[in-house]
Design an enzyme around this catalytic site. Sequence first.
Site, PDB file in Angstrom:
ATOM      1  N   TYR A   1       0.876  -1.171   0.000  1.00  0.00           N
ATOM      2  CA  TYR A   1       0.000   0.000   0.000  1.00  0.00           C
ATOM      3  C   TYR A   1       0.918   1.228   0.000  1.00  0.00           C
ATOM      4  CZ  TYR A   1      -3.531   3.441   1.302  1.00  0.00           C
ATOM      5  OH  TYR A   1      -4.345   4.537   1.301  1.00  0.00           O
TER       6      TYR A   1
ATOM      7  N   SER B   1       1.602   5.191   0.385  1.00  0.00           N
ATOM      8  CA  SER B   1       1.114   6.433   0.996  1.00  0.00           C
ATOM      9  C   SER B   1       1.960   7.591   0.489  1.00  0.00           C
ATOM     10  CB  SER B   1       1.207   6.338   2.526  1.00  0.00           C
ATOM     11  OG  SER B   1       0.911   7.600   3.122  1.00  0.00           O
TER      12      SER B   1
ATOM     13  N   LEU C   1      -2.960  10.097   8.165  1.00  0.00           N
ATOM     14  CA  LEU C   1      -3.824   8.988   8.601  1.00  0.00           C
ATOM     15  C   LEU C   1      -3.214   7.652   8.205  1.00  0.00           C
ATOM     16  CD1 LEU C   1      -6.501   7.907   9.782  1.00  0.00           C
ATOM     17  CD2 LEU C   1      -7.497   8.246   7.505  1.00  0.00           C
ATOM     18  N   GLU C   2      -2.693   7.566   6.977  1.00  0.00           N
ATOM     19  CA  GLU C   2      -2.078   6.324   6.510  1.00  0.00           C
ATOM     20  C   GLU C   2      -0.828   5.996   7.320  1.00  0.00           C
ATOM     21  OE1 GLU C   2      -3.448   6.922   1.825  1.00  0.00           O
ATOM     22  OE2 GLU C   2      -1.492   7.615   2.537  1.00  0.00           O
ATOM     23  N   LEU C   3      -0.049   7.007   7.674  1.00  0.00           N
ATOM     24  CA  LEU C   3       1.147   6.773   8.465  1.00  0.00           C
ATOM     25  C   LEU C   3       0.802   6.243   9.855  1.00  0.00           C
ATOM     26  CD1 LEU C   3       4.198   6.955   8.896  1.00  0.00           C
ATOM     27  CD2 LEU C   3       3.882   9.371   9.520  1.00  0.00           C
TER      28      LEU C   3
END
Length: 611
Positions: free
Chosen positions: A421, A423, A494-496
């Site tokens: 995924y 980011s 948010l992804e981190l």
Amino acid sequence: MASSILILLILSVVVARATPAINGTSEVSDPTCHDWGESSTGGGVSVLEGEASWLSCPLFSHPSVYNYSSTQSSGHNLVWYRLLDGHEMEQPIKQSSRFSRDRDRLWLQPAFANDTGQYICMLRNKSTCSKIAMRLKVLQHDEVSRGSSCEPPVAVAATQVVIPLQEGKVLDCPDLRDAAKMADSPPTVTWHHLCQEYPFWNSDREQKGVHLQVHIMYDHYQGSYYCNIKFQRRGKTLNFTRSINVTAVYPSSLPKEPSIIQPPEHHVVTAKKDTEVALVCRGLFPYLDSPWDIWWTIDGKTVDQLADHRFYSTRRQVRYDYGNRIEESTLLIQNFQSKDVKRKYYCSVRNQRGVETRRVQLEEEVLPPLVELSCGLGVTLVLMLLLFVVYHVFWLELLLLYRSWFGTDERHIDDKEYDVYISYARNSDEEQFVLSTLCRVLENELGYSVCIFDRDSLPGGTMTDETLSFVARSRRLVVVFGPGYAIEGSQALLELKAGIDGIMGGHLRVILVQYKPVRRQDWVRELRKARVALALVRWQGDKSKELTSGFWKRLRVELPVRRVSKGGEDEERSSKEVGLMRLYSQNSTNSQTGLITNTVKDSQKFMNLAA
């Protein structure tokens, strides 16, 4: 009626006679004429502007093919044409005060700059003809290279003359006889040595008539001598200059027999087996105006006559001193064998006065066992050093090779949908890099399944839920960051945070990819703390574009092991499950909401641990 016919006949005869003089091109391009092309002897003829000169027809350079006297007696005529630079048609050369013919020569008295061009001499009779062209170049005075500015310019190559030391010789000016044939009175000659005009400062060199007599030759009498010839022709004073290069050699009273300097008598050479052996022969050749030679023989045969291709020889000049030369011939034996010891090797030198021969004996060198042991130890040390260097230089390649053989394919031990995924910060340079380079290489070149939120999310879902769902279903989270990454409240932040929670849960690994340099004070708190425990791969611009660069190798080390599946069954299975997994993610909103809560809590624990 009869008178009109007579007038027409007279006109036709006049036109037929006038055509060769007007249209010379038709004769030059006669299809029955044998064209020898352009003569390449000496690159053409060069003359100095304002000097008298001449062109000799190259057809008569081989008397066995064309002889001037025999061709004239057989009814052939020699006709000259010229094609000047800048013109397209040849023009016949008419006899004039400046152009005249003498047997097979065309005289220019004198030559002008506009005479430069191509000149054609044609030998013809009623049935056959042959022609050949030559190039004439008229040089200006400043176009001629000279040793010094005081030396007269000369367009013709110098004549070489050798005079022994302490001996004498008469120097004749080149082409003097040709000028005497065309002159109305005997020509006069003026001599120069370098920049000094005759008379010289001593009496060892004296001009007698048109000749220069060197009574006693000394070393400082060497160099260039110039003779300027002046003569009268048809009321014009014409001249041209020629040069003679005088070289001093040792007196002819000295011994002239050749001798061998190296090798000495009864010389023995020790050679190792399976190595290259060089036998050197040096010979002294005193000056003689005759051929000389130096060569090797093996069992009575020269190298060219020998059938063994392991033998070959080279030759070079070691020294040249007043005509005496020292020449070197080297016999090389490749892959020396024990049978070569039994051969007979002779070096020979020869000139017109004599021959000398000398033998060289070969012996095989026996190596003690200590040498083999030393060589073995040296090879071992070299191999160890080589392995050490290979490991430090190619450790990434070796690690990738080990993983491909012994690594575990994570697709067989978990039920996750995506390998990676990605980011990144939206509307930035990182986005362009991810979409055009990183994603393309991972999917198309390396065979990974990649998830990108903006591409793979379904419409109608919640961004937070979708993001956490994608991260949870991926084996790796690749964070591509730059100066504008992880602004507070952004999608990338948010992804981190979701990736950090995945690390604490043990089901996700995070890889940091630095696209552009970022000052440490500009990093957000989550990224600065995560940097302590996470792998960092730096993109280095053009150096990282090739798939064989260190960037992609380092990235592949951090990514899951990828193996080629049999028959494409895994690919087919994963493609069928993608839709089901996405449908499942839409029906699990409540459970993902609970994941959000856990993410925030676990994130705080990880930050404390990293700090």
